[in-house]
Design an enzyme around this catalytic site. Structure first.
Site, short mmCIF file in Angstrom:
data_model
loop_
_atom_site.label_atom_id
_atom_site.label_comp_id
_atom_site.label_asym_id
_atom_site.label_seq_id
_atom_site.Cartn_x
_atom_site.Cartn_y
_atom_site.Cartn_z
N HIS A 222 0.88 -1.16 0.00
CA HIS A 222 0.00 0.00 0.00
C HIS A 222 0.92 1.21 0.00
CE1 HIS A 222 -4.15 -1.21 1.72
NE2 HIS A 222 -3.63 -2.23 1.09
N ASP B 179 -9.58 -4.58 -4.13
CA ASP B 179 -9.40 -4.30 -2.70
C ASP B 179 -10.70 -4.60 -1.95
OD1 ASP B 179 -8.26 -3.60 -0.29
OD2 ASP B 179 -8.38 -1.44 -0.64
ZN LIG Z 1 -6.01 -3.93 1.07
#
Ligand SMILES: [Zn+2]
Length: 380
Positions: free
Chosen positions: A163, A272
């Site tokens: 991320h 996600d």
């Molecule tokens: Zn994630």
């Protein structure tokens, strides 16, 4: 089964109508006029919440949800309870996944407990069946630690997914670019390593990734359907249902990630998928349900079919070294329906698209040679 008059999604775009035989459903013949056949999609970024959070999702509910969304293969992140930070936990998940209707690959944590200090056993994770390493939303790794993680992952032959944010830098648009720049510096000192940037959301991050690719860095990137479709302007009307990390960005950022996707700077579309029960979402939890809305959202964006093939079929598999195995989806690109979270197979009802009239639906999903979703005969 034989599908007649079906168009196929390929790396060159859509084929003309033809008859295609697939190894599923016996000797049946189906009229697939107007429908599109694609290899099953692979979602490189999903939170299945199992073990630890059955009120949000389980392997079983997540797999059903994915199948109805057109994903025959999903990659499960490590931020479960307990965290997937030991080879035995990878082995256990791989064994449980063998009984699911779709394929689930396992991502192991980079650091023990996702705490950013002590690295997990990358080689052991690979041997246990992990396809990548990631600390996902925690990303507490200091540059030096990420450098060591990248070198260990390179020796194990695994990519590292990050991320582009951190609990130190926060979540603003500048923080994303800072985190990408830092990670690229670590990558430069880790020969043989492969870095994948998850859910890129800003123009500044796109520019850095584009430059790094031109210089030959082994970096890949993904974007979510919601960052392609929505902006910060939608947040006011969504209330807590607009909370997501990274946040919905500006119109200019959205244009930048779209252009980067079209040009191949962004390799992959990943959802996600971050299911939450309604009470947690109403209390402000970050993340969106992703599986069952992705296809319609992407069709609504009018993406080039060749881009869809690359971003949903080809590149995600290349990144984790997997191939298509008897996995097919049949898409009706014209079927209209209304998103109704209460009908989701997922336990996560937290979608920003609830109530939207959309176009594009899965009519059949085949995995491991079995028809696991069939809507063709349903009266709607
Ligand atoms: Zn994630």
């Amino acid at each position: 089964m034989r599908l007649h008059h079906v168009r196929q999604l390929t790396s060159h775009g859509l084929s003309s109508p033809r008859t295609v035989a697939i190894a599923a459903g016996g000797a049946e013949d189906r009229d697939a006029t107007g429908l599109i056949l694609s290899p099953g999609w692979l979602d490189l970024h999903a939170h299945l919440r199992d073990p630890g959070f059955p009120e949000k999702e389980t392997l079983t509910s997540g797999a059903a949800s994915a199948a109805f969304g057109g994903f025959t293969h999903v990659v499960a992140m490590a931020n479960t309870m307990p965290v997937t930070d030991k080879p035995d936990r990878v082995r256990e998940l791989v064994a449980r996944a063998a009984d699911l209707p779709i394929r689930v690959s396992v991502v192991a944590a980079v650091s023990i407990g996702l705490e950013g200090r002590q690295l997990t056993d990358a080689t052991g994770m690979k041997a246990a069946g992990a396809v990548a390493l990631s600390d996902d939303g925690r990303h507490l790794l200091a540059a030096e630690t990420l450098g060591r993680a990248l070198r260990a992952a390179a020796r194990a032959g695994l990519p590292v997914l990050i991320h582009a944010q951190s609990e130190h830098l926060g979540n603003g648009p500048d923080a994303e670019a800072t985190a990408v720049a830092e990670a690229l510096r670590s990558l430069a000192q880790a020969p043989g390593a492969r870095l994948h940037i998850q859910h890129v959301s800003t123009r500044a991050a796109v520019d850095l990734i584009s430059a790094a690719k031109r210089q030959g860095f082994a970096v890949t990137a993904e974007v979510t359907p919601h960052h392609l479709a929505l902006t910060a302007g939608d947040v006011a009307s969504l209330g807590p249902f607009g909370n997501v990390s990274p946040p919905l960005r500006s119109i200019d950022d959205r244009a930048a990630v779209r252009e980067a996707l079209d040009q191949g700077v962004i390799d992959v579309i990943a959802t996600d998928h971050a299911p939450h029960e309604i009470a947690a979402k109403a209390a402000g939890a970050n993340g969106f349900h992703g599986f069952e809305t992705a296809l319609a959202v992407l069709i609504g964006l009018g993406l080039d079919p060749a881009v869809l093939y690359r971003a949903c079929v080809q590149r995600p598999r290349e990144i984790i070294g997997q191939s298509v195995e008897d996995e097919w989806i049949l898409i009706d690109p014209d079927r209209e329906w209304t998103v109704d979270s209460s009908s989701f197979k997922s336990r996560g009802k937290n979608t920003p698209f609830d109530g939207r009239r959309v176009r594009g639906r899965i009519v059949m999903t085949v995995c491991r040679g079995q028809v696991i979703v069939e809507r063709m005969l349903q009266r709607v």
